[in-house]
Design an enzyme around this catalytic site. Structure first.
Site, PDB file in Angstrom:
ATOM      1  N   GLU A 145      22.248  21.232  44.597  1.00 19.10           N
ATOM      2  CA  GLU A 145      22.140  20.036  45.527  1.00 19.10           C
ATOM      3  C   GLU A 145      20.936  19.961  46.513  1.00 19.10           C
ATOM      4  OE1 GLU A 145      26.864  18.162  45.238  1.00 19.10           O
ATOM      5  OE2 GLU A 145      25.881  19.343  47.180  1.00 19.10           O
ATOM      6  N   GLU A 180      29.337  19.781  38.607  1.00 15.16           N
ATOM      7  CA  GLU A 180      30.389  19.405  39.736  1.00 15.16           C
ATOM      8  C   GLU A 180      30.998  18.052  39.535  1.00 15.16           C
ATOM      9  OE1 GLU A 180      29.470  20.358  43.763  1.00 15.16           O
ATOM     10  OE2 GLU A 180      28.356  22.149  43.159  1.00 15.16           O
TER      11      GLU A 180
END
Length: 471
Positions: free
Chosen positions: A173, A362
């Site tokens: 991320e 995810e």
């Protein structure tokens, strides 16, 4: 539903070293930024002293119990497990010349255990942590020298695991550095935008150098980036809201643009100029950035809305990422809005933009799970959430989007990143531990364990498609 998922689709789950391993100073491991953030990524730094303890120090003790957990993942039918390497297990301070053999040996054991069950590793080099030594001694990613330290680490693990790991990710991320600078780039939370974007630049160069090294060292390897899929919708059809939404989506897509296209997009020139930001980009940097990723991986949990209405924006501050809520969507126990169709929209957006394979690494639902009197955990809400999202993944595949696989977040309960708590559970497997660290660490299958087992066994054909999800 008949399965639109390709035959070689990778099914599994995703964890992060600092949220499952524990053993935080075992076998020569050094302190990471995660270790000094006991209250999570938004909790600030707490210096470690002798006798201090935090929930992540033991986490779920995956470091010692991974054979049991890998066996459970295999029972579900996993063909892929995304995990990360703790950089401080390999280079405890971050700037050593030679790696820590005990740390390298641990991941050998982990990858060998996965190989016993034909589970493909997908490995993140840096997942919400870096050596705290690099922060204290070198200024984290604010220092260009950190590129050298990261490349040394990346080359070390590529060399060591070249015959065991073929799928890699650089930074988890990476766009979260804008919201959590210590976690992302090792800078203080009150850092200027100038300092944060310069550190991000160094990280983007390091990511590209890792891509180049991976291709040089590992035959047949695929290496991707990893974005927080922060898709935003305009709250209204006012042109001002639409324009502001474009600008805010670009703030996170910029990371993908650099990593996939190999250079800074034109729109960032004005973005930097308007904010008085002047990034030092060398000719060597520009050449390095040309080493681009093989695929785009991303997390997806929710969407948000954008408005130019200052009163609505004021009310939204304090929510995660300060998103304005969508009035058409329900929310989870933690206030995260649930938007299954958003994952299909995001996948189409990313594939249209980049024309490279995607990997959903995810996606999941954090919720309060309550064991019944007989010990069972009936998490039908999690089954519904994941089912509805996977149905939309199937729709995106039918749209023509090339998708490599899906790893749900937290296939086993773990310590949450945002607040370092156990009560926010994601897993198919229940772990007996609470927010105070009490519990036996016993593993127990939830109802969703058997549901996901059936989804994988049928390659997605067992998913229940709602009438409203078509087209």
């Amino acid at each position: 539903m008949n399965s639109p998922f390709p035959e070689n689709f990778l099914w599994g789950g995703a964890v992060a070293a600092n949220q499952v391993e524990g053993a935080y100073l075992t076998d020569g491991k050094g302190l990471s930024t995660s270790d000094v953030q006991p209250k999570g990524i938004f909790g600030g730094v707490v210096p470690r002293k002798n006798g201090d303890s935090g929930i992540k120090d033991v986490a779920i003790d995956f470091y010692h119990r991974f054979p049991e957990d890998i066996k459970l993942f295999a029972e579900m039918g996993f063909t892929c497990l995304r995990t990360s390497i703790a950089w401080t297990r390999i280079f405890p301070e971050g700037d050593e010349q030679e790696p820590n053999e005990a740390g390298l040996a641990f991941y050998d054991r982990l990858f060998d255990e996965m190989a016993k069950y034909n589970i493909t590793p997908l490995v993140t080099l840096s997942h919400y942590e870096m050596p705290y030594g690099l922060v204290c001694k070198h200024g984290g990613w604010g220092n260009r020298e950190t590129i050298v330290f990261f490349e040394r680490y990346a080359r070390t693990v590529f060399q060591r695991y070249q015959h065991k790991v073929k799928y890699w990710l650089t930074f988890n991320e990476i766009n979260m550095s804008l919201h959590a600078p210590l976690t992302g780039v090792g800078l203080p939370e009150n850092s200027t935008k100038q300092a944060i974007y310069q550190a991000i630049h160094h990280q983007l160069v390091a990511s590209a150098k890792a891509v180049k090294a991976c291709h040089e060292i590992i035959s047949g390897a695929k290496i991707g980036n990893m974005l927080l899929g922060g898709l935003l919708y305009p709250l209204s059809s006012k042109p001002e809201d639409v324009m502001e939404t474009l600008q805010q989506n670009r703030e996170w897509l910029f990371f993908g643009d650099v990593q996939v296209r190999g250079s800074y997009p034109a729109y960032m020139k004005r973005f930097f100029a308007d904010r008085g930001i002047d990034i030092n980009i060398t000719a060597e940097d520009r050449a390095a950035l040309k080493s681009t990723v093989d695929f785009i991986s991303f997390s997806y949990y929710m969407t948000g809305c954008v408005t130019t209405d200052e009163e609505l924006n004021r009310k939204a501050r304090g929510n995660i990422l300060s998103m304005v809520p969508n009035p058409h969507l329900p929310s989870s126990d933690w206030g995260w809005q649930i938007d299954p169709k958003g994952i299909r929209i995001l996948m189409n957006e990313l594939y249209d933009r980049y024309q490279k394979p995607l990997f959903i690494v995810e996606n999941g639902l954090g919720a309060y799970d309550k064991p019944e009197a007989d010990g069972s955990i009936n998490d039908d809400y999690r089954i519904a959430y994941l089912n509805d999202h996977l149905v939309q993944v199937a729709e995106a595949i039918a749209d023509g989007v090339d998708v490599l696989g899906y790893t749900s977040w937290g296939p086993i309960d773990l310590v949450s990143a945002s607040k370092a708590e156990f009560s926010k559970r994601y897993g198919f497997i229940y772990v007996d531990r609470d927010d105070e660290g009490n519990g036996t660490l016993e593993r127990r299958r939830k109802k969703s364990f058997y549901w996901y087992q059936g989804v994988i066994r049928s390659n997605g054909a067992a998913l229940k498609k709602a009438e409203s999800s078509a087209g």
